[in-house]
Design a protein around this motif. Structure first.
Motif, mmCIF file in Angstrom:
data_model
loop_
_atom_site.group_PDB
_atom_site.id
_atom_site.type_symbol
_atom_site.label_atom_id
_atom_site.label_comp_id
_atom_site.label_asym_id
_atom_site.label_seq_id
_atom_site.Cartn_x
_atom_site.Cartn_y
_atom_site.Cartn_z
ATOM 1 N N LYS A 4 -25.563 97.198 -119.450
ATOM 2 C CA LYS A 4 -25.059 97.723 -118.606
ATOM 3 C C LYS A 4 -26.498 98.290 -117.707
ATOM 4 N N VAL A 5 -26.097 98.525 -116.327
ATOM 5 C CA VAL A 5 -27.052 98.928 -115.576
ATOM 6 C C VAL A 5 -26.265 99.833 -114.280
ATOM 7 N N VAL A 6 -26.419 101.151 -114.097
ATOM 8 C CA VAL A 6 -26.036 101.970 -113.241
ATOM 9 C C VAL A 6 -26.903 101.617 -111.877
ATOM 10 N N LEU A 7 -26.170 101.455 -110.964
ATOM 11 C CA LEU A 7 -26.804 101.176 -109.805
ATOM 12 C C LEU A 7 -26.531 102.536 -108.798
ATOM 13 N N ALA A 8 -27.346 103.277 -108.342
ATOM 14 C CA ALA A 8 -27.044 104.068 -107.204
ATOM 15 C C ALA A 8 -26.761 103.285 -106.000
ATOM 16 N N PHE A 9 -25.445 103.670 -105.582
ATOM 17 C CA PHE A 9 -24.960 102.498 -104.564
ATOM 18 C C PHE A 9 -24.532 103.440 -103.148
ATOM 19 N N SER A 10 -24.645 102.909 -102.079
ATOM 20 C CA SER A 10 -24.475 103.629 -100.869
ATOM 21 C C SER A 10 -23.569 102.817 -100.030
ATOM 22 N N GLY A 11 -23.297 101.441 -100.569
ATOM 23 C CA GLY A 11 -22.677 100.493 -99.563
ATOM 24 C C GLY A 11 -23.362 99.854 -98.470
ATOM 25 N N GLY A 12 -24.627 99.987 -98.190
ATOM 26 C CA GLY A 12 -25.520 99.845 -97.317
ATOM 27 C C GLY A 12 -26.144 98.493 -97.516
ATOM 28 N N ASN A 46 -13.488 105.413 -99.898
ATOM 29 C CA ASN A 46 -12.603 104.278 -100.339
ATOM 30 C C ASN A 46 -13.088 103.126 -99.778
ATOM 31 N N GLU A 47 -13.422 102.951 -98.593
ATOM 32 C CA GLU A 47 -14.205 101.677 -97.965
ATOM 33 C C GLU A 47 -15.461 101.233 -98.886
ATOM 34 N N ILE A 48 -16.128 102.355 -99.204
ATOM 35 C CA ILE A 48 -17.367 101.920 -100.073
ATOM 36 C C ILE A 48 -16.968 101.467 -101.423
ATOM 37 N N GLU A 49 -15.833 102.146 -102.023
ATOM 38 C CA GLU A 49 -15.387 101.542 -103.368
ATOM 39 C C GLU A 49 -14.896 100.188 -103.112
ATOM 40 N N LYS A 50 -14.037 99.781 -102.137
ATOM 41 C CA LYS A 50 -13.527 98.444 -101.874
ATOM 42 C C LYS A 50 -14.841 97.415 -101.697
ATOM 43 N N ARG A 51 -15.769 97.850 -101.041
ATOM 44 C CA ARG A 51 -16.923 97.079 -101.150
ATOM 45 C C ARG A 51 -17.755 96.870 -102.292
ATOM 46 N N ALA A 52 -17.642 97.937 -103.125
ATOM 47 C CA ALA A 52 -18.425 97.697 -104.380
ATOM 48 C C ALA A 52 -17.533 96.554 -105.200
ATOM 49 N N TYR A 53 -16.330 96.799 -105.454
ATOM 50 C CA TYR A 53 -15.635 95.725 -105.934
ATOM 51 C C TYR A 53 -15.429 94.169 -105.384
ATOM 52 N N VAL A 54 -15.596 94.248 -104.014
ATOM 53 C CA VAL A 54 -15.868 92.860 -103.378
ATOM 54 C C VAL A 54 -17.193 92.435 -103.958
ATOM 55 N N LEU A 55 -18.192 93.049 -104.032
ATOM 56 C CA LEU A 55 -19.447 92.602 -104.450
ATOM 57 C C LEU A 55 -19.513 92.292 -106.148
ATOM 58 N N ASP A 113 -28.150 100.760 -120.223
ATOM 59 C CA ASP A 113 -29.200 100.463 -120.754
ATOM 60 C C ASP A 113 -30.190 100.463 -119.427
ATOM 61 N N TYR A 114 -30.069 100.363 -118.269
ATOM 62 C CA TYR A 114 -30.644 100.447 -117.158
ATOM 63 C C TYR A 114 -30.188 101.152 -116.080
ATOM 64 N N VAL A 115 -31.066 101.739 -115.055
ATOM 65 C CA VAL A 115 -30.572 102.472 -113.830
ATOM 66 C C VAL A 115 -31.488 101.796 -112.668
ATOM 67 N N ALA A 116 -30.601 101.548 -111.695
ATOM 68 C CA ALA A 116 -31.320 100.904 -110.525
ATOM 69 C C ALA A 116 -31.068 101.601 -109.291
ATOM 70 N N HIS A 117 -32.080 101.467 -108.259
ATOM 71 C CA HIS A 117 -31.872 102.105 -106.888
ATOM 72 C C HIS A 117 -32.470 101.083 -105.989
ATOM 73 N N GLY A 118 -32.004 101.424 -104.792
ATOM 74 C CA GLY A 118 -32.523 100.497 -103.612
ATOM 75 C C GLY A 118 -33.734 100.775 -103.006
ATOM 76 N N SER A 119 -34.477 101.418 -103.233
ATOM 77 C CA SER A 119 -35.809 102.190 -102.622
ATOM 78 C C SER A 119 -36.610 100.875 -102.316
ATOM 79 N N THR A 120 -37.267 101.108 -101.296
ATOM 80 C CA THR A 120 -38.265 99.979 -100.984
ATOM 81 C C THR A 120 -39.773 100.773 -101.413
ATOM 82 N N GLY A 121 -40.671 99.970 -101.292
ATOM 83 C CA GLY A 121 -41.925 100.401 -101.844
ATOM 84 C C GLY A 121 -42.978 101.322 -100.752
ATOM 85 N N ALA A 122 -42.326 101.566 -99.600
ATOM 86 C CA ALA A 122 -43.049 102.331 -98.683
ATOM 87 C C ALA A 122 -42.638 103.659 -98.495
ATOM 88 N N GLY A 123 -41.633 104.153 -99.059
ATOM 89 C CA GLY A 123 -41.201 105.555 -98.888
ATOM 90 C C GLY A 123 -41.172 106.416 -99.838
#
Length: 397
Positions: A4-12, A46-55, A113-123
């Motif tokens: 399992k990986v938990v992803l911090a998700f914004s829908g972006g 609700n829109e973000i949740e729909k997007r997550a399941y579409v993905l 088992d893992y945690v993930a986020h979408g940060s870049t290496g510049a911020g």
């Protein structure tokens, strides 16, 4: 079984890429979580949740941290009148430490088992998330696809298209982050030192132009009412934001020193935070002594900087919060504010704790608590040591 990986998700764009990448390229079971810190409506969630399941995620969760975000963080930013570089109310900085903490707790809850986020290496966000995860869940491995793969936004969009996911390139033109304590806006203009954001980039357009006066009520440093309407601090912030943002108040571009040592620019829209901090500070100037104000300013500056750099869980932060709370015992009263297009003005205050009391005199006009002879003696004693220094050293030269 897949790990399992938990992803911090914004829908972006970035977190949409991460969803596909973690499942397809890393073979992980993806569990997305979005932490609401007051920036999302039910429809948006609700829109973000729909997007997550579409993905194709295995599960999606919403953690509402709005009240806790205020009580554990924003409240102290108000108590300290914290503005980074005298400009920025730490809209994103404060939000990220609250979000990272909530995500770490969610990782524990589902046993990932893992945690993930979408940060870049510049911020800054990469440091804030990584550090808080390392502090709170040190045995959980952190995955950061965007940073590790050094991806451009164009490459992410192309990857999603290859996997059958459409993403509007125009939508990705500006990066907007909305929360209870303000909205940040990033785009190609903020990557320069000279350009400014166009009108259409601001999330809220200016629709109000007629002057409007408000009465803000504070109790022990917290905003608890607007125009005699009793509100919780969170509701008061949200109502003030709804009123004031239509004037274009609180728009600015912050230039700051990032945690990683480079300069950075970000646009922000923070009508309520800017008005609250200015109004609160004005009330404090009437109700606190000069040394309370002096030490508050010094400790609050450290608090804001340390929070900005993600060090929210350092115990010194709890010590400073205790001090800031203590200073707010008499910060109760009403502040009168006038709203105008793109600006506001604090008119004045009324408070039972106002130290500018006519009982003791009026500055430059009348004294009731001392005599002229008292001032003569005080002035001589108060400057005595400096007088001695000048006499001693003038004799030596």
């Amino acid at each position: 079984m897949k790990k399992k990986v938990v992803l911090a998700f914004s829908g972006g764009l970035d977190t949409s890429f991460c969803c596909i990448y973690l499942a397809q390229d890393r073979g992980l079971e993806v569990h997305t979580v979005i932490v609401n810190t007051g920036g999302f409506s039910d429809e948006e969630l609700n829109e973000i949740e729909k997007r997550a399941y579409v993905l194709g995620v295995a599960s999606h969760a919403v953690v509402d941290e709005t009240e806790n975000y205020y009580n554990s963080c924003i409240k102290y930013l108000v108590f300290g009148n914290v503005l980074k570089n005298a400009t920025y109310p730490l809209s994103v900085s404060a939000e990220r430490v609250s979000q990272a903490t909530a995500i770490a707790n969610y990782v524990k809850k589902i046993g990932a088992d893992y945690v993930a986020h979408g940060s870049t290496g510049a911020g800054n966000d990469q440091v804030r998330f990584d550090m808080i995860f390392n502090i709170l869940i040190p045995n959980v491995e952190i995955i950061t696809p965007i940073r590790d793969l050094k991806l451009s936004r164009e490459a992410e969009i192309e990857y999603l298209h290859k996997h059958g996911v459409n993403y509007n390139a125009e939508k990705a033109k500006y990066s907007i982050n909305k929360g209870l304590w303000g909205t940040s806006v990033g785009g190609k203009e903020t990557l320069t030192s000279h350009d400014t954001l166009p009108e259409e980039a601001w999330p809220t357009q200016v629709t109000e132009t007629a002057p409007r006066r408000l009465e803000l009520s504070f109790e022990k440093g917290e905003l608890t009412g607007i125009n005699s309407e009793k509100l919780s601090p969170v509701k008061a912030i949200q109502k003030l934001q709804a009123i004031a943002q239509a004037y274009g108040i609180g728009r600015d571009i912050h230039v700051g020193d990032t945690i990683i040592g480079i300069k950075g620019r970000v646009g922000f829209e923070a009508a309520a935070p800017m008005i609250i901090i200015k109004a609160h500070h004005t009330l404090e100037k009437h109700t606190l002594t000069k040394w309370q104000l002096s030490w508050k300013e010094q400790l609050a500056s450290f608090y804001g900087n340390w929070l900005h750099e993600g060090q929210f869980h350092d115990p010194i932060m709890r010590d400073i919060e205790a001090f800031l709370t203590s200073t707010q015992r008499t910060v109760t009263g009403n502040v009168f504010v006038e709203l105008l297009p793109y600006r506001f003005q604090v008119i004045g205050i009324e408070s039972p704790h106002d130290l500018m009391s006519s009982k003791f005199g009026s500055y430059g006009e009348m004294n009731n608590a001392w005599t002229g002879e008292d001032v003569k003696g005080f002035s001589k004693i108060f400057g005595n040591q400096v007088m001695i220094w000048h006499k001693v050293n003038s004799e030596q030269s």
